[in-house]
Motif scaffolding. Structure first.
Motif, short mmCIF file in Angstrom:
data_model
loop_
_atom_site.label_atom_id
_atom_site.label_comp_id
_atom_site.label_asym_id
_atom_site.label_seq_id
_atom_site.Cartn_x
_atom_site.Cartn_y
_atom_site.Cartn_z
N GLY A 168 46.62 40.19 42.69
CA GLY A 168 46.09 39.78 43.99
C GLY A 168 45.32 40.89 44.68
O GLY A 168 44.28 40.65 45.31
N ALA A 169 45.82 42.10 44.57
CA ALA A 169 45.14 43.24 45.20
C ALA A 169 43.77 43.47 44.59
O ALA A 169 42.80 43.75 45.31
N GLU A 170 43.67 43.35 43.28
CA GLU A 170 42.37 43.55 42.62
C GLU A 170 41.37 42.49 43.05
O GLU A 170 40.20 42.80 43.35
N ASN A 171 41.80 41.23 43.10
CA ASN A 171 40.88 40.17 43.50
C ASN A 171 40.47 40.27 44.96
O ASN A 171 39.32 40.00 45.31
N SER A 172 41.39 40.66 45.83
CA SER A 172 41.03 40.80 47.24
C SER A 172 39.98 41.89 47.44
O SER A 172 39.01 41.71 48.17
N ARG A 173 40.17 43.02 46.77
CA ARG A 173 39.18 44.09 46.89
C ARG A 173 37.83 43.67 46.33
O ARG A 173 36.78 43.95 46.92
N ALA A 174 37.86 42.98 45.19
CA ALA A 174 36.61 42.57 44.56
C ALA A 174 35.88 41.53 45.39
O ALA A 174 34.65 41.61 45.57
N LEU A 175 36.60 40.54 45.92
CA LEU A 175 35.95 39.51 46.71
C LEU A 175 35.43 40.07 48.03
O LEU A 175 34.36 39.69 48.50
#
Length: 381
Positions: A46-53
């Motif tokens: 979730g942390a990776e996707n939040s940063r990427a989005l």
């Protein structure tokens, strides 16, 4: 010579392919960004996707592009904090988010102290600067917050938490299982919500909590605010299916305006909520062609509101009353009364419930069937 001719023919074919690609792919990339190509992936944390989005939205905002999120289930986690609560992504003006319908599922996850919003924008509360979110759209995806939990219930924990926005539009979006309100968007101007669904929102709240509804629209920053909500569905939410409220009840200094242009909710359905439709301290709110059914308390409920009501609406199978009005202070003029026009109510203990001596309502052309009491003035019946 034959070999040369074949080589030339191959080169020509390759040139045709490149020209065709040049006519199609650049026109797509000029307006759309594929989130998968920018690190938003189904296998990420979730942390990776939040940063990427977040990075992708920040980039798209500079060029006014659309972010396309392909089919798949994507987890998101807290990536920023706000005055109350946390958020996965902060929206920027000029960006649209588009998915593949029910096949694109955004899943905020994790335990937070006060609540986790999927999409957030509230500079007014966070910084005191009344910045508007402008020219955004959200289409064809699902937010499923069944994987979130909170230590203390607040107004945070929404699918969308926006305050002050203009020309923003939702179409074909489903929000479900949020800790607070699903679509919790305040102080709109020229905006719309169409063909959207809110299911099971407000899971961290009680019947006495504020917010915790499917669609909750606040107003009061400036006069002339407006939004239309059309063909939407709210099912099994903790408090209201659909409601509007004046934010001045929380902060009269921040929200002094009292003259919205109008809020129209048309052809919507609410089922199994505490209240189907209504308003608290709302003004100029009209429900048209809407249906409430199996509400745990009231189908349509207005509290300390004015110049609002329902036209050609149905209320059936409600737990306590089809239509209810509660007023602590009587409206200043008859024009400010709550009204129910050409509405029908059936299969409930009370047709029209007036709560308190100051409560009044104009009921014109309404009919009630299979109700124990057609009209009750609480405390004086």
């Amino acid at each position: 010579m034959r070999a040369v001719r074949i080589t030339l023919l191959s080169a020509c074919l390759l040139l045709v392919v490149l020209l065709w690609a040049g006519c199609t792919r650049p026109s797509e990339s000029a307006t759309h960004l594929n989130a998968n190509d920018h690190g938003v992936l189904t296998g990420n944390t979730g942390a990776e996707n939040s940063r990427a989005l977040q990075a992708l939205i920040d980039h798209a905002a500079m060029e006014g592009k659309t972010v396309y999120i392909p089919a798949g289930e994507y987890e998101f986690a807290a990536n920023g904090t706000q005055t109350i609560g946390s958020h996965c992504v902060k929206m920027r003006s000029g960006v649209s988010i588009v998915g593949d319908g029910e096949r694109t599922v955004l899943k905020p996850v994790g335990h937070t102290l006060y609540g986790l919003d999927m999409f957030y924008f509230n500079d007014y509360l966070d910084t005191g600067v009344a910045t508007y979110l402008e020219n955004c759209s959200f289409e064809h995806f699902v937010i499923d917050a069944s994987g979130t939990s909170v230590s203390t219930y607040t107004s945070a924990g929404k699918g969308f938490m926006f305050n002050l926005f203009q020309n923003c539009h939702w179409r074909g979006v489903t929000v479900k299982n949020t800790d607070a309100t699903g679509f919790g968007v305040d102080c709109p101007i020229d905006s719309s919500i169409t063909d959207c669904v809110a299911i099971g929102c407000g899971k961290a709240a009680t019947n006495e909590s504020s917010g915790a509804s499917g669609f909750g629209i606040g107003f009061g920053y400036r006069d002339g605010e407006s939004i239309t909500i059309t063909r939407c569905t709210a099912e099994g939410n903790k408090k209201f299916g659909f409601f509007l409220e004046h934010q001045g009840r929380f902060s009269s200094q921040r929200y002094p305006a009292t003259a919205p242009l109008g809020f129209a909710v048309r052809d919507c359905t609410a089922s199994r909520n505490l209240y189907g439709f209504g308003g608290i301290c709302t003004v100029n709110t009209v429900y048209e062609g809407c249906t409430a059914e199996n509400s745990r308390r009231y189908g349509f409920y207005f509290e300390d509101s004015a110049a609002s009501g329902a036209r050609q609406c149905e209320s059936r199978g409600e737990g306590e009353a089809c239509f209810a009005v509660s007023q602590s202070i009587a409206p200043a003029t008859p024009d400010a009364d709550i009204f129910f026009t050409d509405c029908t109510g059936e299969n409930a203990p009370v047709g029209l419930l007036l709560i308190g001596a100051a409560a009044t309502a104009q009921a014109n052309g309404c009919s009630f069937t299979e109700v124990t009491e057609e009209r009750v003035l609480q405390g004086q019946h």
